[in-house]
Design a protein around this motif. Structure first.
Motif, short mmCIF file in Angstrom:
data_model
loop_
_atom_site.label_atom_id
_atom_site.label_comp_id
_atom_site.label_asym_id
_atom_site.label_seq_id
_atom_site.Cartn_x
_atom_site.Cartn_y
_atom_site.Cartn_z
N THR A 90 -47.20 45.06 4.29
CA THR A 90 -48.33 44.57 4.43
C THR A 90 -49.44 45.42 4.76
OG1 THR A 90 -47.57 42.22 4.98
CG2 THR A 90 -49.82 42.77 5.83
N MET A 91 -49.01 46.49 5.41
CA MET A 91 -50.00 47.69 5.99
C MET A 91 -49.94 48.59 5.11
SD MET A 91 -49.41 47.40 10.18
CE MET A 91 -50.60 48.62 10.57
N ASN A 92 -49.42 48.52 3.93
CA ASN A 92 -49.30 49.43 2.90
C ASN A 92 -48.57 50.54 3.36
OD1 ASN A 92 -50.24 50.09 0.30
ND2 ASN A 92 -51.60 51.52 0.99
N LYS A 93 -47.60 50.49 3.97
CA LYS A 93 -46.44 51.66 4.37
C LYS A 93 -45.28 51.47 3.48
CE LYS A 93 -49.30 53.27 7.48
NZ LYS A 93 -50.32 54.50 7.24
N PRO A 94 -44.84 52.47 2.53
CA PRO A 94 -43.66 52.19 1.97
C PRO A 94 -42.38 52.35 2.73
CG PRO A 94 -44.77 54.38 1.55
CD PRO A 94 -45.69 53.59 2.57
N ILE A 95 -41.48 51.61 2.35
CA ILE A 95 -40.09 51.50 2.91
C ILE A 95 -39.18 52.24 2.29
CG2 ILE A 95 -38.39 49.91 3.48
CD1 ILE A 95 -40.62 48.04 4.38
N PHE A 96 -38.33 53.08 2.89
CA PHE A 96 -37.01 53.39 2.21
C PHE A 96 -35.84 52.75 3.18
CE2 PHE A 96 -33.67 56.92 2.52
CZ PHE A 96 -33.01 56.61 1.40
N PHE A 97 -35.22 52.01 2.47
CA PHE A 97 -34.11 51.31 3.09
C PHE A 97 -32.66 52.11 2.97
CE2 PHE A 97 -31.17 47.67 3.34
CZ PHE A 97 -31.69 46.81 4.35
N ALA A 98 -32.12 52.21 4.13
CA ALA A 98 -31.03 53.18 4.02
C ALA A 98 -29.86 52.32 4.85
CB ALA A 98 -31.44 54.41 5.04
N PRO A 99 -29.16 51.67 4.36
CA PRO A 99 -28.03 50.75 5.07
C PRO A 99 -27.02 51.99 5.60
CG PRO A 99 -28.59 49.94 2.80
CD PRO A 99 -29.13 51.30 2.92
N ALA A 156 -31.64 46.56 -0.45
CA ALA A 156 -31.04 47.66 -0.87
C ALA A 156 -31.43 48.31 -2.28
CB ALA A 156 -29.53 47.80 -0.89
N GLU A 157 -31.62 47.15 -3.13
CA GLU A 157 -31.76 47.37 -4.72
C GLU A 157 -33.54 47.47 -4.57
OE1 GLU A 157 -30.73 43.82 -6.78
OE2 GLU A 157 -28.61 44.18 -6.33
N LEU A 158 -34.27 46.85 -4.09
CA LEU A 158 -35.57 46.89 -3.98
C LEU A 158 -36.28 48.10 -3.31
CD1 LEU A 158 -36.88 43.16 -3.23
CD2 LEU A 158 -37.23 44.28 -5.44
N PHE A 159 -35.62 48.41 -2.19
CA PHE A 159 -36.37 49.40 -1.30
C PHE A 159 -35.43 50.80 -0.90
CE2 PHE A 159 -37.89 45.35 0.01
CZ PHE A 159 -39.27 45.51 0.24
N GLY A 160 -34.40 50.84 -1.93
CA GLY A 160 -33.36 51.79 -1.58
C GLY A 160 -33.53 53.18 -2.31
N HIS A 161 -34.82 53.36 -2.90
CA HIS A 161 -34.84 54.72 -3.64
C HIS A 161 -35.85 55.57 -2.94
CE1 HIS A 161 -33.19 52.13 -6.94
NE2 HIS A 161 -33.92 51.26 -6.72
N LYS A 189 -44.67 46.14 -7.48
CA LYS A 189 -44.93 44.65 -7.52
C LYS A 189 -43.72 43.81 -7.09
CE LYS A 189 -46.84 41.12 -10.46
NZ LYS A 189 -46.25 40.06 -9.98
N LEU A 190 -42.63 44.27 -7.44
CA LEU A 190 -41.31 43.39 -7.05
C LEU A 190 -41.34 43.33 -5.45
CD1 LEU A 190 -38.64 44.73 -9.54
CD2 LEU A 190 -39.78 42.23 -9.43
N GLN A 191 -41.46 44.37 -4.83
CA GLN A 191 -41.65 44.43 -3.32
C GLN A 191 -42.49 43.65 -2.91
OE1 GLN A 191 -42.01 48.53 -2.28
NE2 GLN A 191 -39.94 49.04 -3.19
N LEU A 192 -43.78 43.73 -3.36
CA LEU A 192 -44.84 42.70 -2.84
C LEU A 192 -44.53 41.43 -3.16
CD1 LEU A 192 -48.11 44.91 -4.30
CD2 LEU A 192 -47.16 44.69 -1.82
N ASP A 193 -44.09 40.96 -4.37
CA ASP A 193 -43.66 39.52 -4.31
C ASP A 193 -42.54 39.14 -3.35
OD1 ASP A 193 -45.35 39.50 -6.54
OD2 ASP A 193 -43.89 39.90 -8.01
N PHE A 194 -41.58 40.10 -3.20
CA PHE A 194 -40.64 39.53 -2.33
C PHE A 194 -41.26 39.52 -0.94
CE2 PHE A 194 -37.57 41.30 1.11
CZ PHE A 194 -36.70 40.28 1.03
N VAL A 195 -42.11 40.20 -0.35
CA VAL A 195 -42.57 40.08 0.95
C VAL A 195 -43.61 38.92 0.62
CG1 VAL A 195 -44.22 40.98 2.33
CG2 VAL A 195 -42.75 42.66 1.53
N GLU A 196 -44.27 38.39 0.04
CA GLU A 196 -45.16 37.26 -0.35
C GLU A 196 -44.16 36.08 -0.03
OE1 GLU A 196 -48.59 35.21 -2.41
OE2 GLU A 196 -47.94 37.13 -3.12
#
Length: 323
Positions: free
Chosen positions: A256-265, A298-303, A310-317
């Motif tokens: 929401t604050m326009n900060k990209p996320i790296f998901f690192a399980p 992991a699929e959406l943010f793991g890169h 847009k897929l990330q924004l849709d997920f958050v909404e």
């Protein structure tokens, strides 16, 4: 309720309210870098209203809804609950209390779940989704001071390790998480590690470990602190990238604050529940929902390098809503 029980309840409300006021005044000017001064184990919320005082989010709800929050007739969910099971509603607080007129949550998907719960239990409160709560509070510091801080920190990576709570077990591997971060740390001037207040108290060796790795430890404060969300907004604002190892409310706030996320399980896992064996099946259902969404994250943010899509924004909404 007997007269004795009523007097006891009133006394608890009065003493806890004074405790809340005392700690709130004590912490009001302390910023997120002084984590040791904000993690106060005896910080209480007013008895009988604990869930709506969490993180100071009632102030955000008042701003986003355009109406004053009434503690007698209003209720809010204090974070994103990822279950679609209506019976998960009581896990978050006292939604079934008689006399409630309005119930607030972030996303419309969850609002529909709460409406089903209320309907199933013959309760008549209205449910409203107001979007990410963090958009309804100001920053802790002025933008001028924040920019000065940002200039001193430089390019900043922010870590949100999986946090524990008093009544839930956790399996956490901080070494693996830090090893993942260190693979990319050369690209950043500063590593901030935002540690939850309970972990500052209960896992001091982990806090020391973060510092030994060269990270700056910060915290948004105690969960009952009304400035928690304002500090959190500053912490996220100061970052250039956010690293998570588990899904949490902070994920939606960062995007929401326009900060990209790296998901690192990294094998870290919070076991959902509140110790109530009568709700075991609901807790297991919530756990499964969280596990499934972690796979999706992991699929959406793991890169890496991360980029908001847009897929990330849709997920958050879908889960946090919009405003």
């Amino acid at each position: 309720m007997s007269q004795k029980c009523l007097l006891s309840t009133i006394c608890k409300l009065i003493t806890s309210s004074f405790n809340y006021l005392y700690h709130t005044i004590k912490c009001r000017k302390i910023d997120y870098f002084h984590y040791d001064k904000l993690a106060l184990p005896n910080y209480q919320a007013p008895e009988g209203f604990k869930s709506v005082f969490l993180y100071g989010q009632y102030k955000a709800v008042a701003k986003l809804s355009g109406r004053r929050f009434n503690f007698l007739t209003d209720y809010l969910e204090h974070g994103v609950c990822f279950s679609d099971n209506p019976e998960s509603a009581p896990l978050m607080g006292y939604i079934s209390r008689r006399g409630l007129k309005r119930v607030y949550t972030m996303g419309e998907r969850r609002a529909d779940v709460l409406r089903r719960y209320l309907n199933n239990n013959n309760l008549t409160a209205d449910v409203a989704s107001v979007g990410p709560y963090i958009t309804g509070v100001p920053h802790f510091y002025s933008l001028e001071k924040l920019q000065a801080l940002k200039n001193s920190l430089g390019r900043t990576l922010l870590i949100f390790p999986t946090h524990s709570i008093e009544k839930s077990a956790i399996n956490r591997n901080v070494v693996m998480l830090c090893d993942e971060v260190d693979k990319i740390r050369a690209e950043y001037d500063t590593i901030l590690c935002c540690v939850y207040w309970w972990d500052i108290i209960s896992a001091k060796d982990e806090v020391n470990y973060y510092q030994e790795r060269g990270y700056k430890v910060v915290t948004a404060g105690h969960r009952n602190d009304p400035k928690f969300l304002r500090r959190l907004k500053d912490i996220i604002w100061l970052s250039d990238i956010v690293v998570l190892d588990n899904i949490g409310t902070n994920l939606g706030y960062a995007i929401t604050m326009n900060k990209p996320i790296f998901f690192a399980p990294s094998g870290n896992k919070l076991y959902c529940g509140n110790g109530d064996e009568s709700q075991l099946s609901v807790q297991e259902d919530l756990q499964q929902s969280v596990d499934n969404l972690n796979d999706r994250c992991a699929e959406l943010f793991g890169h890496y390098p991360p980029m908001i899509t847009k897929l990330q924004l849709d997920f958050v909404e879908e889960y946090w809503g919009s405003n």
